[in-house]
Design a protein around this motif. Structure first.
Motif, PDB file in Angstrom:
ATOM      1  N   ASP A  35      70.819  22.826  24.079  1.00 57.83           N
ATOM      2  CA  ASP A  35      71.472  22.936  22.782  1.00 57.83           C
ATOM      3  C   ASP A  35      72.250  24.238  22.672  1.00 57.83           C
ATOM      4  OD1 ASP A  35      71.815  21.361  20.439  1.00 57.83           O
ATOM      5  OD2 ASP A  35      70.583  22.775  19.302  1.00 57.83           O
ATOM      6  N   LEU A  73      84.734  19.934  30.783  1.00 63.32           N
ATOM      7  CA  LEU A  73      83.789  18.946  30.252  1.00 63.32           C
ATOM      8  C   LEU A  73      84.257  17.525  30.528  1.00 63.32           C
ATOM      9  CD1 LEU A  73      83.044  20.793  26.909  1.00 63.32           C
ATOM     10  CD2 LEU A  73      81.374  20.360  28.735  1.00 63.32           C
ATOM     11  N   LYS A  79      81.045  18.347  19.563  1.00 63.41           N
ATOM     12  CA  LYS A  79      80.882  19.568  18.777  1.00 63.41           C
ATOM     13  C   LYS A  79      82.162  20.405  18.768  1.00 63.41           C
ATOM     14  CE  LYS A  79      76.629  18.873  17.572  1.00 63.41           C
ATOM     15  NZ  LYS A  79      76.327  18.522  16.160  1.00 63.41           N
ATOM     16  N   THR A 132      81.077  26.059  22.760  1.00 60.72           N
ATOM     17  CA  THR A 132      81.958  25.962  21.577  1.00 60.72           C
ATOM     18  C   THR A 132      82.533  27.319  21.196  1.00 60.72           C
ATOM     19  OG1 THR A 132      80.202  26.294  19.915  1.00 60.72           O
ATOM     20  CG2 THR A 132      80.611  24.024  20.644  1.00 60.72           C
ATOM     21  N   THR A 157      78.826  18.015  23.847  1.00 60.73           N
ATOM     22  CA  THR A 157      79.568  19.257  23.649  1.00 60.73           C
ATOM     23  C   THR A 157      80.992  18.976  23.185  1.00 60.73           C
ATOM     24  OG1 THR A 157      78.216  20.274  25.378  1.00 60.73           O
ATOM     25  CG2 THR A 157      80.199  21.451  24.724  1.00 60.73           C
ATOM     26  N   THR A 216      75.524  24.143  24.666  1.00 56.79           N
ATOM     27  CA  THR A 216      76.614  23.535  23.895  1.00 56.79           C
ATOM     28  C   THR A 216      77.205  24.548  22.926  1.00 56.79           C
ATOM     29  OG1 THR A 216      75.880  21.244  24.089  1.00 56.79           O
ATOM     30  CG2 THR A 216      77.089  21.812  22.098  1.00 56.79           C
ATOM     31  N   TRP A 217      76.328  25.262  22.206  1.00 59.23           N
ATOM     32  CA  TRP A 217      76.823  26.280  21.258  1.00 59.23           C
ATOM     33  C   TRP A 217      77.661  27.323  21.977  1.00 59.23           C
ATOM     34  CZ3 TRP A 217      75.490  31.532  21.407  1.00 59.23           C
ATOM     35  CH2 TRP A 217      76.030  32.299  20.367  1.00 59.23           C
ATOM     36  N   GLN A 232      75.531  15.407  28.185  1.00 61.88           N
ATOM     37  CA  GLN A 232      75.678  16.756  27.627  1.00 61.88           C
ATOM     38  C   GLN A 232      77.148  17.113  27.432  1.00 61.88           C
ATOM     39  OE1 GLN A 232      72.907  18.163  26.711  1.00 61.88           O
ATOM     40  NE2 GLN A 232      73.827  20.003  25.826  1.00 61.88           N
ATOM     41  N   THR A 261      87.371  25.028  28.123  1.00 58.79           N
ATOM     42  CA  THR A 261      86.158  24.194  28.186  1.00 58.79           C
ATOM     43  C   THR A 261      86.434  22.700  28.261  1.00 58.79           C
ATOM     44  OG1 THR A 261      85.990  24.206  25.762  1.00 58.79           O
ATOM     45  CG2 THR A 261      84.787  25.920  26.953  1.00 58.79           C
ATOM     46  N   CYS A 274      74.692  22.728  32.204  1.00 54.87           N
ATOM     47  CA  CYS A 274      74.452  21.595  31.306  1.00 54.87           C
ATOM     48  C   CYS A 274      73.918  20.380  32.060  1.00 54.87           C
ATOM     49  CB  CYS A 274      75.739  21.196  30.592  1.00 54.87           C
ATOM     50  SG  CYS A 274      76.211  22.277  29.228  1.00 54.87           S
TER      51      CYS A 274
END
Length: 220
Positions: free
Chosen positions: A56, A74, A95, A63, A92, A59-60, A88, A70, A46
């Motif tokens: 993008d 992060l 999200k 998740t 994330t 990030t998905w 980023q 995670t 990231c």
């Protein structure tokens, strides 16, 4: 070697490939079949990934993994000297939506010198703010009124509006700020909150006229 290990190794190697399409496929594989062994590499990627679509997808993919794995990683990235790592990670975390990350959304991030980091911090803060702390967040965000170009100002306006009625007295106070840029932004945000369909451009032009006339634009 079991097939699962082979797939994992291939995906991890693919994340370093020079081709964005190969990296995209590797991230897709990591998100489709989550594995704790992916987390460190996904987070690490990231910070340096140049392609928007791959970022993008990163990030998905994150998740799709357990927040217990995670979120701490992060949060660690929020202290990075690399602006992309901070932005980023914030994106994330917003999200994932795990409010355990809230204490890590510091005033330093909300006022980050990098506009992209600050904008992402504003969005993340609105998602993660605990009930009852909206006013304090709104006050912190209001210190950024007048900052940056239109895109940055629109991001801040949207974040403030998303906090609801608690922003009304804060915006009214800002409408009397000595700085005309702050006054314009506060007026435009208040106008946009009352009439979202008008759009930010219309609201900011109206605010310019009001400031030029020397009034606050408040409607009692």
């Amino acid at each position: 070697m079991p097939k699962e290990d082979t797939n994992t190794t291939r995906a991890l190697r693919g994340l370093e490939n020079g081709s964005a399409s190969v990296r995209l496929q590797a991230v897709l594989a990591a998100g489709t079949a989550p594995d704790p062994r992916f987390v460190d590499k996904l987070v690490e990627r990231c910070a340096v990934e140049p392609d928007f679509y791959v970022r993008d997808m990163l990030t998905w993919a994150l998740t799709r993994h357990a927040p217990s794995l995670t979120v701490p990683k992060l949060i660690g990235e929020l202290r990075s000297e690399r602006a992309q790592a901070r932005s980023q990670a914030l994106h994330t975390l917003s999200k994932i939506g795990d409010r355990r990350a809230w204490p890590a959304i510091t005033r330093a991030l909300l006022t980050d010198a990098d506009d992209e980091v600050a904008r992402t911090a504003w969005r993340a803060a609105v998602v993660l703010v605990p009930e009852g702390e909206e006013s304090e967040l709104a006050a912190a965000l209001a210190t950024q009124l007048g900052r940056g170009e239109r895109e940055t100002q629109l991001s801040l306006s949207r974040a403030l509006i998303a906090l609801g009625a608690v922003v009304t007295p804060i915006l009214r106070a800002a409408m009397a700020d000595p700085d005309p840029g702050v006054r314009r932004h506060a007026i435009a945000t208040e106008r946009l909150s009352r009439n979202p369909d008008a759009g930010f451009e219309f609201a900011i032009e109206e605010a310019k006229r009001i400031v030029a006339l020397g009034t606050t634009g408040r409607e009692e």
